[in-house]
Scaffold this active site. Structure first.
Site, PDB file in Angstrom:
ATOM      1  N   GLN A  67      -4.586  -2.059   9.441  1.00 48.09           N
ATOM      2  CA  GLN A  67      -4.510  -3.288   9.143  1.00 48.09           C
ATOM      3  C   GLN A  67      -4.929  -4.507   9.795  1.00 48.09           C
ATOM      4  O   GLN A  67      -4.744  -4.564  11.036  1.00 48.09           O
ATOM      5  CB  GLN A  67      -3.018  -3.652   8.711  1.00 48.09           C
ATOM      6  CG  GLN A  67      -2.703  -4.642   8.123  1.00 48.09           C
ATOM      7  CD  GLN A  67      -3.230  -4.560   6.542  1.00 48.09           C
ATOM      8  OE1 GLN A  67      -3.193  -3.834   5.911  1.00 48.09           O
ATOM      9  NE2 GLN A  67      -4.004  -5.895   6.012  1.00 48.09           N
ATOM     10  N   LYS A  85       0.855  -1.193  -0.039  1.00 50.01           N
ATOM     11  CA  LYS A  85       0.005  -0.015   0.009  1.00 50.01           C
ATOM     12  C   LYS A  85       0.797   1.114   0.068  1.00 50.01           C
ATOM     13  O   LYS A  85       0.663   2.066  -0.677  1.00 50.01           O
ATOM     14  CB  LYS A  85      -0.876  -0.040   1.389  1.00 50.01           C
ATOM     15  CG  LYS A  85      -2.042  -1.156   0.963  1.00 50.01           C
ATOM     16  CD  LYS A  85      -2.601  -1.444   2.458  1.00 50.01           C
ATOM     17  CE  LYS A  85      -3.644  -2.641   1.952  1.00 50.01           C
ATOM     18  NZ  LYS A  85      -4.461  -3.169   3.200  1.00 50.01           N
ATOM     19  N   ASP A 122     -11.333   2.057   4.227  1.00 50.65           N
ATOM     20  CA  ASP A 122     -11.546   0.633   4.276  1.00 50.65           C
ATOM     21  C   ASP A 122     -13.059   0.363   4.147  1.00 50.65           C
ATOM     22  O   ASP A 122     -13.557  -0.610   4.003  1.00 50.65           O
ATOM     23  CB  ASP A 122     -10.772  -0.106   5.537  1.00 50.65           C
ATOM     24  CG  ASP A 122      -9.406  -0.725   4.927  1.00 50.65           C
ATOM     25  OD1 ASP A 122      -9.315  -0.853   3.596  1.00 50.65           O
ATOM     26  OD2 ASP A 122      -8.541  -1.003   5.809  1.00 50.65           O
TER      27      ASP A 122
END
Ligand code: NAP
Length: 501
Positions: free
Chosen positions: A97, A53, A120
């Protein structure tokens, strides 16, 4: 005829190129999109994902900030790390994450991310928007899946789509997106009997279960679009999808490979979401809503004048709903009347108790639809009925930071400060709890005292500091970002000790 391969690597490159162009255009306007990634512990797979990322950010020109926390970080520390990113205007997107260590409540962490920064798409607000068909920030993998399906140029309307897997991150949001495009959607999971009966009817088949080569050739309708989301690592460290690619490609119309299908699209969509979040936070900034303030005071009303000036000059997006004052000070009412503000004279002596007086005041403030009660130079201790009616919304503005002057506000506090020969004074805005002088501090500002400072010039400087704080506090309050800091904050201690030197 073998299936056409949907090349996720190539499509992700095209998408990232588009993002890069837009980022460049934003840079020219002085806007620099930023992504904050929080990584907890040493999970090797998570490490790889976060590095990918970061690399993608570099490719498209998004600034990235990595926050590394140890495996044993407490939930509170992680919440604080997220809060810092929430408050950082250079960070437009935040990702934490997953997976998180077992001692941390992942749901709580996701809900602590500001919805507008939740790239997200896992915050309840963004999930609800997706469910309502008003997409805000959509989870990246489902978005990537839809981009891949669009590559086939086959309209989804009327098609039968089957999604295997019902997770919040892949299965459910993918089903919602397919539904929005008028497909008829079935969601299957580990308790679905006779899975094959569903998959064989699927014009679009999404496999997101994490079972290598689970979908075999006999489970696929000829000509179907097959999207393989699954990723499992073989003992030889090879990536395997949920679909038996070699055999299924002989019957499917379109198929994604693993690797090189959904995976690269997920990262590209994270870039797309960060760009979108940045545009929403910068270009589309909505005007903050107007806050109705109630003013309660018993001083000569100079701060009240500053407040009126702020509203009139439009530096404060607020309106005064009601001014309350007692008979000790007719000035404040005079000023209110001069500006045609709704004002009421309320004499505490006419009430049997302080509680009864506050109850009446709370009722009048409520009737005026007041949201924040601002006490101006109010030395009176506020009682429970008022605090209960406006929890965390009774604010007091203090003309001095000096503890030595607590309770001396009847006298001219500025003259007292000058007499003490100190170098620094200032102003504090705090939430009133049970004691006017001891609530949590919202904002404070120090004011330097010059040699031969006069009372009048000091008063003006302190008032300017108060005004600045008030404008900031009301703006942040209306945007939902105003956070009180603790009473025993180092800033407070430093300012106070400097002031007393
Ligand atoms: P998950 O949370 O473990 O969900 C798996 C889902 O599959 C569950 O709903 C489960 O049903 C269902 N399932 C498991 N075995 C099944 C079976 N035999 N028949 C039917 N359904 C079955 O996983 P996830 O996060 O959604 O991820 C799914 C896969 O996609 C994983 O391999 C993951 O690594 C991969 N993934 C890839 C990307 C990418 O970018 N390529 C992104 C995210 C995830 P129940 O609900 O009944 O348990």
């Amino acid at each position: 005829m073998p299936a056409r391969i949907l090349d996720g690597t190539a499509l992700a490159l095209t998408l990232k190129e588009r993002v890069k162009q837009e980022v460049r255009a934003l840079n020219e306007k002085g806007i620099f999109p930023g992504l904050g990634a929080v990584l907890v512990g040493e999970n090797p797979a998570s490490n790889v994902y976060v590095s990918r990322k970061e690399a993608a950010c570099k490719e498209v020109g998004i600034q990235s900030k990595k926050v590394l926390l140890p495996e044993n970080v407490s939930e509170q520390e992680l919440l604080e790390a997220v809060a810092k990113l929430n408050a950082d205007p250079r960070v437009h997107g935040i990702l934490v994450q997953l997976p998180l260590p077992a001692h941390i409540n992942g749901h709580k962490i996701m809900q602590s991310i500001l919805p507008e920064k939740d790239v997200d798409g896992l915050h309840a607000y963004n999930q609800a928007q997706l469910y309502a068909g008003k997409n805000a920030l959509v989870p990246c993998t489902p978005q990537g899946i839809l981009h891949l399906i669009h590559e086939t140029k086959i309209p989804l309307q009327g098609k039968h789509a089957v999604v295997l897997g019902r997770s919040l991150i892949v299965g459910k949001p993918t089903a919602m997106l397919l539904l929005q495009e008028n497909a008829t959607v079935a969601i299957c999971h580990s308790k679905t009997p006779d899975l094959r009966a569903y998959t064989c009817q699927a014009d679009v088949l999404i496999a997101a279960i994490g079972k290598p080569r689970f979908i075999t050739r006999d489970m696929v309708k000829p000509g179907a679009i097959v999207i393989d989301v699954g990723i499992t690592r073989s003992p030889e460290n090879k990536l395997m999808g949920d679909v038996d690619f070699e055999r299924v490609k002989e019957v499917a119309g379109f198929i994604t490979p693993v690797p090189g299908g959904v995976g690269p699209m997920t990262v590209a969509c994270l870039m797309e979401n960060t760009l979108l979040a940045c545009k929403n936070q910068t270009l589309l900034q909505k005007p903050s809503r107007k806050i109705v303030i109630g003013v309660a005071g018993s001083t000569k009303g100079t701060d009240m004048q500053a407040l009126i000036d702020g509203i009139e000059s439009k530096s404060l997006n607020a309106q005064i709903g009601l001014v309350c004052s007692d008979k000790q000070d007719a000035y404040i009412l005079e000023r209110a009347r001069k500006h045609a503000l709704p004002a009421e004279f309320l004499n505490p002596k006419a009430f049997s108790s302080r509680e009864a007086f506050d109850m009446e005041m709370a009722q009048r403030l409520r009737a005026a639809r007041v949201e924040i009660v601002l006490l101006i130079g109010y030395k009176r201790i506020v009682s429970k009925p008022l605090l209960d009616a406006f929890p965390n919304r009774v604010w007091n503005i203090h003309p001095s930071l000096l503890p030595a002057f607590n309770g001396k506000f009847d006298a001219d506090v500025h003259q007292e400060v000058l007499n003490a020969g100190v170098k620094l004074t200032g102003a504090t805005l705090h939430i009133v709890t049970e004691d006017v002088d001891k609530g949590p501090i919202l904002l404070q500002q120090a004011v330097q005292i010059e040699e031969n400072e006069s009372v009048d010039s000091l008063k003006q400087k302190v008032q300017a500091a108060e005004m600045e704080m008030l404008v900031r506090a009301i703006r942040e309050y209306s945007q939902g970002t105003l956070a009180p800091f603790k009473q025993e904050s180092p800033a407070m201690e430093r300012i106070q000790s400097e002031a007393l030197q």
